[in-house]
Design a protein around this motif. Structure first.
Motif, PDB file in Angstrom:
ATOM      1  N   HIS A 163       7.036  63.213 -32.242  1.00 50.43           N
ATOM      2  CA  HIS A 163       7.107  62.021 -32.705  1.00 50.43           C
ATOM      3  C   HIS A 163       5.813  61.645 -33.059  1.00 50.43           C
ATOM      4  CE1 HIS A 163       7.407  57.600 -33.163  1.00 50.43           C
ATOM      5  NE2 HIS A 163       6.587  57.402 -32.557  1.00 50.43           N
ATOM      6  N   LEU A 164       4.792  61.955 -32.590  1.00 52.96           N
ATOM      7  CA  LEU A 164       3.124  61.552 -33.025  1.00 52.96           C
ATOM      8  C   LEU A 164       2.792  62.531 -34.043  1.00 52.96           C
ATOM      9  CD1 LEU A 164       1.617  61.126 -29.341  1.00 52.96           C
ATOM     10  CD2 LEU A 164       2.237  59.331 -31.189  1.00 52.96           C
ATOM     11  N   ALA A 165       3.209  63.646 -34.097  1.00 49.61           N
ATOM     12  CA  ALA A 165       2.913  64.683 -35.176  1.00 49.61           C
ATOM     13  C   ALA A 165       3.376  64.113 -36.503  1.00 49.61           C
ATOM     14  CB  ALA A 165       3.502  66.008 -34.949  1.00 49.61           C
ATOM     15  N   ALA A 166       4.929  63.664 -36.372  1.00 50.85           N
ATOM     16  CA  ALA A 166       5.549  63.256 -37.573  1.00 50.85           C
ATOM     17  C   ALA A 166       4.922  61.964 -37.992  1.00 50.85           C
ATOM     18  CB  ALA A 166       6.929  63.065 -37.383  1.00 50.85           C
ATOM     19  N   LYS A 167       4.484  61.014 -37.109  1.00 52.91           N
ATOM     20  CA  LYS A 167       3.780  59.648 -37.648  1.00 52.91           C
ATOM     21  C   LYS A 167       2.628  59.763 -38.148  1.00 52.91           C
ATOM     22  CE  LYS A 167       3.081  55.271 -35.198  1.00 52.91           C
ATOM     23  NZ  LYS A 167       4.272  54.557 -35.858  1.00 52.91           N
ATOM     24  N   TYR A 168       1.725  60.694 -37.642  1.00 52.67           N
ATOM     25  CA  TYR A 168       0.553  60.635 -38.293  1.00 52.67           C
ATOM     26  C   TYR A 168       0.099  61.918 -39.150  1.00 52.67           C
ATOM     27  CZ  TYR A 168      -0.623  57.458 -34.100  1.00 52.67           C
ATOM     28  OH  TYR A 168      -0.496  56.480 -33.418  1.00 52.67           O
ATOM     29  N   GLY A 169       1.411  62.593 -39.499  1.00 51.59           N
ATOM     30  CA  GLY A 169       1.264  63.593 -40.228  1.00 51.59           C
ATOM     31  C   GLY A 169       0.468  64.883 -40.055  1.00 51.59           C
ATOM     32  N   ALA A 201       0.524  71.086 -32.794  1.00 54.03           N
ATOM     33  CA  ALA A 201      -0.594  71.500 -31.996  1.00 54.03           C
ATOM     34  C   ALA A 201      -1.727  70.462 -31.736  1.00 54.03           C
ATOM     35  CB  ALA A 201      -1.091  72.812 -32.640  1.00 54.03           C
ATOM     36  N   GLU A 202      -1.970  69.808 -33.250  1.00 57.00           N
ATOM     37  CA  GLU A 202      -2.959  68.811 -33.250  1.00 57.00           C
ATOM     38  C   GLU A 202      -2.643  67.443 -32.209  1.00 57.00           C
ATOM     39  OE1 GLU A 202      -5.198  69.375 -37.510  1.00 57.00           O
ATOM     40  OE2 GLU A 202      -2.811  68.481 -37.401  1.00 57.00           O
ATOM     41  N   ALA A 203      -0.989  67.088 -32.395  1.00 58.51           N
ATOM     42  CA  ALA A 203      -0.770  66.150 -31.651  1.00 58.51           C
ATOM     43  C   ALA A 203      -1.219  66.441 -29.998  1.00 58.51           C
ATOM     44  CB  ALA A 203       0.527  65.981 -31.927  1.00 58.51           C
ATOM     45  N   GLU A 204      -0.673  67.633 -29.840  1.00 54.87           N
ATOM     46  CA  GLU A 204      -1.085  68.139 -28.232  1.00 54.87           C
ATOM     47  C   GLU A 204      -2.213  67.952 -27.809  1.00 54.87           C
ATOM     48  OE1 GLU A 204       0.609  71.972 -28.345  1.00 54.87           O
ATOM     49  OE2 GLU A 204       2.668  71.317 -27.755  1.00 54.87           O
ATOM     50  N   GLU A 205      -3.359  68.216 -28.843  1.00 55.18           N
ATOM     51  CA  GLU A 205      -4.646  68.118 -28.733  1.00 55.18           C
ATOM     52  C   GLU A 205      -4.936  66.508 -28.448  1.00 55.18           C
ATOM     53  OE1 GLU A 205      -6.862  69.969 -31.694  1.00 55.18           O
ATOM     54  OE2 GLU A 205      -6.329  71.846 -31.189  1.00 55.18           O
ATOM     55  N   ASN A 206      -4.403  65.847 -29.292  1.00 57.77           N
ATOM     56  CA  ASN A 206      -4.633  64.387 -29.158  1.00 57.77           C
ATOM     57  C   ASN A 206      -4.151  63.763 -27.640  1.00 57.77           C
ATOM     58  OD1 ASN A 206      -5.991  64.150 -31.589  1.00 57.77           O
ATOM     59  ND2 ASN A 206      -4.231  63.293 -32.744  1.00 57.77           N
ATOM     60  N   ASN A 207      -3.139  64.308 -27.508  1.00 58.44           N
ATOM     61  CA  ASN A 207      -2.627  63.658 -26.152  1.00 58.44           C
ATOM     62  C   ASN A 207      -3.445  64.288 -25.116  1.00 58.44           C
ATOM     63  OD1 ASN A 207      -0.105  62.375 -27.544  1.00 58.44           O
ATOM     64  ND2 ASN A 207       1.096  64.114 -26.906  1.00 58.44           N
ATOM     65  N   ALA A 208      -3.918  65.355 -24.909  1.00 59.53           N
ATOM     66  CA  ALA A 208      -4.808  65.918 -23.922  1.00 59.53           C
ATOM     67  C   ALA A 208      -5.996  65.047 -23.972  1.00 59.53           C
ATOM     68  CB  ALA A 208      -5.280  67.460 -24.230  1.00 59.53           C
ATOM     69  N   ARG A 209      -6.557  64.428 -25.084  1.00 59.58           N
ATOM     70  CA  ARG A 209      -7.745  63.563 -24.965  1.00 59.58           C
ATOM     71  C   ARG A 209      -7.489  62.364 -24.238  1.00 59.58           C
ATOM     72  NH1 ARG A 209      -8.956  66.326 -29.978  1.00 59.58           N
ATOM     73  NH2 ARG A 209      -7.881  64.618 -31.172  1.00 59.58           N
ATOM     74  N   VAL A 210      -6.462  61.740 -24.523  1.00 60.75           N
ATOM     75  CA  VAL A 210      -5.732  60.488 -23.878  1.00 60.75           C
ATOM     76  C   VAL A 210      -5.383  60.782 -22.376  1.00 60.75           C
ATOM     77  CG1 VAL A 210      -4.271  58.837 -23.917  1.00 60.75           C
ATOM     78  CG2 VAL A 210      -4.852  59.655 -26.171  1.00 60.75           C
ATOM     79  N   VAL A 211      -4.961  61.977 -21.984  1.00 60.26           N
ATOM     80  CA  VAL A 211      -4.702  62.224 -20.685  1.00 60.26           C
ATOM     81  C   VAL A 211      -6.144  62.354 -19.986  1.00 60.26           C
ATOM     82  CG1 VAL A 211      -4.089  63.989 -19.044  1.00 60.26           C
ATOM     83  CG2 VAL A 211      -2.333  63.394 -20.817  1.00 60.26           C
TER      84      VAL A 211
END
Length: 232
Positions: free
Chosen positions: A56-62, A66-76
């Motif tokens: 969902h985040l990958a589609a939302k932000y284009g 893999a990039e969405a997973e990296e972003n999630n890891a930073r938030v975690v």
């Protein structure tokens, strides 16, 4: 001192900001009343049950998965530093309007802050579905609400109006995203600011006239969600 906090249950920075604020209050030793407030990031949001949060985040932000997973890891990682254990693999994307109505009931009964804590923990740490009535009933009962009252709140226009009123109030104080904090109707802060920034705000507010002004936090990361989007 009174601090009003606008937040949405699906905003990852709201729970982090809440914890930072609570730590700042504890360190300051001040007598502070926190009033949680309703703010829907995207009132028209319709979840896709077959889509993972990362997709969902990958589609939302284009961006790529893999990039969405990296972003999630930073938030975690941010959450962990605040003592929270986010689990994006279990997180269920929801429209939060029903949860906000139950929250308004909890506020009326004097346990609004307690309900927010249970709901945010359930959403980000335990993979609970905040759009499911039975889940909300269980959460509400854990803070002292009655099943029948929760069921009535979910179907009540009055509690829906309460949500909308707090969202309109947010616009009046200049909140363009969440989390948004207003200190004694004098100072406003946006984003999951560091603990030290919240402590500075509490010091700063005591020397101001009773009007809302934004405190400059340009040197800090702008960790805020706006219109359904989160800066990560």
């Amino acid at each position: 001192m009174k601090i009003q906090v606008w937040s949405d249950f699906r905003c990852p920075f709201c729970y982090i900001g809440k914890k930072h604020l609570e730590e700042a209050i504890q360190k300051s030793g001040r007598d502070v009343q926190i009033e949680m407030m309703s703010f829907e990031l995207d009132p028209e949001h319709t979840p896709n049950p077959g889509e993972s949060m990362t997709e969902h985040l990958a589609a939302k932000y284009g961006i790529s998965v893999a990039e969405a997973e990296e972003n999630n890891a930073r938030v975690v990682s941010m959450a962990k530093s605040a003592g929270l254990n986010y689990d994006f693999d279990r997180l269920i994307d929801v429209n939060t309007f029903v949860a906000h109505k139950v929250f308004q009931l909890a506020k009326l009964k004097g346990v609004g802050n307690e309900f927010v804590e249970v709901a945010m923990s359930g959403h980000f740490e335990k993979g609970k579905d905040l759009s499911d009535l039975e889940t909300l009933i269980t959460m509400g009962e854990s803070v002292g609400l009655e099943r029948i009252a929760i069921e009535n709140a979910v179907n009540s226009d009055d509690f829906a109006i309460s949500v909308r009123q707090e969202e309109q109030f947010a616009q009046m104080v200049g909140a363009k995203g969440v989390p948004h904090f207003v200190f004694d109707n004098k100072v406003s802060l946006s984003g999951a600011q560091p603990v030290d920034t919240f402590m500075q705000a509490m010091d700063y507010v005591e020397n101001l006239e009773p009007k809302v002004e934004a405190m400059d936090t340009s040197d800090n990361d702008d960790v805020t969600c706006t219109d359904g989007s989160c800066t990560i």
